[in-house]
Design a protein around this motif. Structure first.
Motif, PDB file in Angstrom:
ATOM      1  N   ARG A  61       0.835  -1.203   0.000  1.00  0.00           N
ATOM      2  CA  ARG A  61       0.000   0.000   0.000  1.00  0.00           C
ATOM      3  C   ARG A  61       0.868   1.250   0.000  1.00  0.00           C
ATOM      4  NH1 ARG A  61      -3.250  -0.707   5.187  1.00  0.00           N
ATOM      5  NH2 ARG A  61      -1.267  -1.625   5.702  1.00  0.00           N
ATOM      6  N   VAL A  62       1.965   1.182   0.710  1.00  0.00           N
ATOM      7  CA  VAL A  62       2.887   2.320   0.739  1.00  0.00           C
ATOM      8  C   VAL A  62       3.473   2.538  -0.654  1.00  0.00           C
ATOM      9  CG1 VAL A  62       5.057   3.189   1.674  1.00  0.00           C
ATOM     10  CG2 VAL A  62       3.427   2.059   3.188  1.00  0.00           C
ATOM     11  N   LYS A  63       3.758   1.455  -1.352  1.00  0.00           N
ATOM     12  CA  LYS A  63       4.313   1.590  -2.704  1.00  0.00           C
ATOM     13  C   LYS A  63       3.318   2.300  -3.631  1.00  0.00           C
ATOM     14  CE  LYS A  63       6.395  -0.890  -6.570  1.00  0.00           C
ATOM     15  NZ  LYS A  63       6.582   0.339  -7.231  1.00  0.00           N
ATOM     16  N   LEU A  64       2.048   1.916  -3.570  1.00  0.00           N
ATOM     17  CA  LEU A  64       1.027   2.578  -4.392  1.00  0.00           C
ATOM     18  C   LEU A  64       0.937   4.062  -4.061  1.00  0.00           C
ATOM     19  CD1 LEU A  64      -1.949   0.080  -4.557  1.00  0.00           C
ATOM     20  CD2 LEU A  64      -0.894   1.255  -6.458  1.00  0.00           C
ATOM     21  N   TRP A  65       0.862   4.355  -2.784  1.00  0.00           N
ATOM     22  CA  TRP A  65       0.778   5.750  -2.332  1.00  0.00           C
ATOM     23  C   TRP A  65       2.028   6.515  -2.760  1.00  0.00           C
ATOM     24  CZ3 TRP A  65       3.998   8.420   1.009  1.00  0.00           C
ATOM     25  CH2 TRP A  65       3.529   9.672   1.407  1.00  0.00           C
ATOM     26  N   LEU A  66       3.152   5.862  -2.634  1.00  0.00           N
ATOM     27  CA  LEU A  66       4.422   6.503  -2.959  1.00  0.00           C
ATOM     28  C   LEU A  66       4.505   6.848  -4.443  1.00  0.00           C
ATOM     29  CD1 LEU A  66       7.195   7.395  -1.983  1.00  0.00           C
ATOM     30  CD2 LEU A  66       7.999   5.079  -2.357  1.00  0.00           C
ATOM     31  N   ASP A  67       4.029   5.957  -5.290  1.00  0.00           N
ATOM     32  CA  ASP A  67       4.042   6.239  -6.733  1.00  0.00           C
ATOM     33  C   ASP A  67       3.219   7.482  -7.056  1.00  0.00           C
ATOM     34  OD1 ASP A  67       5.689   4.099  -7.222  1.00  0.00           O
ATOM     35  OD2 ASP A  67       4.059   2.746  -7.786  1.00  0.00           O
ATOM     36  N   LYS A  68       2.030   7.583  -6.485  1.00  0.00           N
ATOM     37  CA  LYS A  68       1.183   8.762  -6.712  1.00  0.00           C
ATOM     38  C   LYS A  68       1.845  10.016  -6.154  1.00  0.00           C
ATOM     39  CE  LYS A  68      -3.175   6.266  -6.647  1.00  0.00           C
ATOM     40  NZ  LYS A  68      -4.444   6.065  -5.947  1.00  0.00           N
ATOM     41  N   PHE A  69       2.388   9.875  -4.965  1.00  0.00           N
ATOM     42  CA  PHE A  69       3.032  11.009  -4.301  1.00  0.00           C
ATOM     43  C   PHE A  69       4.228  11.502  -5.099  1.00  0.00           C
ATOM     44  CE2 PHE A  69       5.710  12.973  -1.066  1.00  0.00           C
ATOM     45  CZ  PHE A  69       4.800  13.811  -0.452  1.00  0.00           C
ATOM     46  N   ARG A  70       4.964  10.584  -5.666  1.00  0.00           N
ATOM     47  CA  ARG A  70       6.147  10.939  -6.455  1.00  0.00           C
ATOM     48  C   ARG A  70       5.771  11.840  -7.632  1.00  0.00           C
ATOM     49  NH1 ARG A  70       8.451   5.570  -6.714  1.00  0.00           N
ATOM     50  NH2 ARG A  70       9.792   5.688  -4.934  1.00  0.00           N
ATOM     51  N   TYR A  71       4.701  11.465  -8.346  1.00  0.00           N
ATOM     52  CA  TYR A  71       4.282  12.262  -9.502  1.00  0.00           C
ATOM     53  C   TYR A  71       3.854  13.665  -9.085  1.00  0.00           C
ATOM     54  CZ  TYR A  71       4.486   8.006 -12.260  1.00  0.00           C
ATOM     55  OH  TYR A  71       4.915   6.879 -12.900  1.00  0.00           O
ATOM     56  N   VAL A  72       3.100  13.760  -8.001  1.00  0.00           N
ATOM     57  CA  VAL A  72       2.671  15.070  -7.504  1.00  0.00           C
ATOM     58  C   VAL A  72       3.886  15.881  -7.080  1.00  0.00           C
ATOM     59  CG1 VAL A  72       1.409  16.251  -5.677  1.00  0.00           C
ATOM     60  CG2 VAL A  72       0.381  14.288  -6.840  1.00  0.00           C
ATOM     61  N   SER A  73       4.810  15.232  -6.431  1.00  0.00           N
ATOM     62  CA  SER A  73       6.022  15.901  -5.964  1.00  0.00           C
ATOM     63  C   SER A  73       6.826  16.464  -7.132  1.00  0.00           C
ATOM     64  CB  SER A  73       6.866  14.908  -5.166  1.00  0.00           C
ATOM     65  OG  SER A  73       8.048  15.491  -4.725  1.00  0.00           O
ATOM     66  N   TYR A  74       6.938  15.696  -8.198  1.00  0.00           N
ATOM     67  CA  TYR A  74       7.677  16.168  -9.372  1.00  0.00           C
ATOM     68  C   TYR A  74       6.981  17.372 -10.006  1.00  0.00           C
ATOM     69  CZ  TYR A  74      10.257  11.752  -9.079  1.00  0.00           C
ATOM     70  OH  TYR A  74      11.024  10.703  -8.662  1.00  0.00           O
ATOM     71  N   ASP A  75       5.651  17.319 -10.070  1.00  0.00           N
ATOM     72  CA  ASP A  75       4.898  18.448 -10.614  1.00  0.00           C
ATOM     73  C   ASP A  75       5.102  19.706  -9.770  1.00  0.00           C
ATOM     74  OD1 ASP A  75       3.946  16.912 -12.675  1.00  0.00           O
ATOM     75  OD2 ASP A  75       1.984  16.537 -11.755  1.00  0.00           O
ATOM     76  N   MET A  76       5.066  19.541  -8.447  1.00  0.00           N
ATOM     77  CA  MET A  76       5.285  20.682  -7.552  1.00  0.00           C
ATOM     78  C   MET A  76       6.673  21.271  -7.770  1.00  0.00           C
ATOM     79  SD  MET A  76       3.631  19.328  -3.975  1.00  0.00           S
ATOM     80  CE  MET A  76       4.445  20.565  -2.999  1.00  0.00           C
ATOM     81  N   GLU A  77       7.653  20.402  -7.891  1.00  0.00           N
ATOM     82  CA  GLU A  77       9.028  20.864  -8.087  1.00  0.00           C
ATOM     83  C   GLU A  77       9.160  21.640  -9.398  1.00  0.00           C
ATOM     84  OE1 GLU A  77      13.428  19.051  -7.358  1.00  0.00           O
ATOM     85  OE2 GLU A  77      11.964  17.722  -8.289  1.00  0.00           O
ATOM     86  N   ASP A  78       8.513  21.150 -10.450  1.00  0.00           N
ATOM     87  CA  ASP A  78       8.558  21.844 -11.744  1.00  0.00           C
ATOM     88  C   ASP A  78       7.958  23.245 -11.643  1.00  0.00           C
ATOM     89  OD1 ASP A  78       9.736  19.633 -12.860  1.00  0.00           O
ATOM     90  OD2 ASP A  78       7.886  18.886 -13.809  1.00  0.00           O
ATOM     91  N   VAL A  79       6.830  23.344 -10.968  1.00  0.00           N
ATOM     92  CA  VAL A  79       6.159  24.659 -10.824  1.00  0.00           C
ATOM     93  C   VAL A  79       7.055  25.608 -10.043  1.00  0.00           C
ATOM     94  CG1 VAL A  79       4.233  25.848  -9.702  1.00  0.00           C
ATOM     95  CG2 VAL A  79       3.812  23.776 -11.040  1.00  0.00           C
ATOM     96  N   LEU A  80       7.631  25.131  -8.947  1.00  0.00           N
ATOM     97  CA  LEU A  80       8.496  25.997  -8.137  1.00  0.00           C
ATOM     98  C   LEU A  80       9.760  26.395  -8.905  1.00  0.00           C
ATOM     99  CD1 LEU A  80       8.096  24.282  -4.670  1.00  0.00           C
ATOM    100  CD2 LEU A  80       7.202  26.511  -5.360  1.00  0.00           C
ATOM    101  N   ASP A  81      10.296  25.476  -9.684  1.00  0.00           N
ATOM    102  CA  ASP A  81      11.485  25.800 -10.479  1.00  0.00           C
ATOM    103  C   ASP A  81      11.172  26.874 -11.520  1.00  0.00           C
ATOM    104  OD1 ASP A  81      13.118  24.077  -9.101  1.00  0.00           O
ATOM    105  OD2 ASP A  81      13.013  22.472 -10.603  1.00  0.00           O
ATOM    106  N   GLU A  82       9.990  26.771 -12.144  1.00  0.00           N
ATOM    107  CA  GLU A  82       9.626  27.757 -13.144  1.00  0.00           C
ATOM    108  C   GLU A  82       9.440  29.139 -12.511  1.00  0.00           C
ATOM    109  OE1 GLU A  82       6.417  26.737 -15.744  1.00  0.00           O
ATOM    110  OE2 GLU A  82       7.198  24.721 -16.032  1.00  0.00           O
TER     111      GLU A  82
END
Length: 83
Positions: A61-82
């Motif tokens: 269950r942690v792996k599933l949650w982690l996969d979703k969280f990873r994608y959101v985290s990458y999107d957040m990082e992209d927005v902040l970098d821009e």
């Protein structure tokens, strides 16, 4: 007569320009505060992500949650970098 009319129009245009500049500056300041808040949240999420990565091999269950969280985290990082 024409000078008086032009003078009144210039005063009104100046007032409008100043109001718009103040409004734009307020928006920029608000955005900067929001970006700083998001950066703080992002750092906290990164710590959660690191902790979850250690647990993903134990709990599926942690792996599933982690996969979703990873994608959101990458999107957040992209927005902040821009920004």
């Amino acid at each position: 007569m024409a000078e008086a009319t032009v003078s009144v129009i210039l005063e009104q245009m100046t007032a409008i320009t100043i109001d718009k500049a103040i409004e734009a500056w307020s928006l920029v300041q608000g955005a900067e505060k929001e970006v700083k808040r998001l950066e703080t949240n992002f750092k906290a999420h990164r710590l959660e992500l690191e902790d979850a990565q250690e647990k993903e091999y134990v709990d599926k269950r942690v792996k599933l949650w982690l996969d979703k969280f990873r994608y959101v985290s990458y999107d957040m990082e992209d927005v902040l970098d821009e920004w």
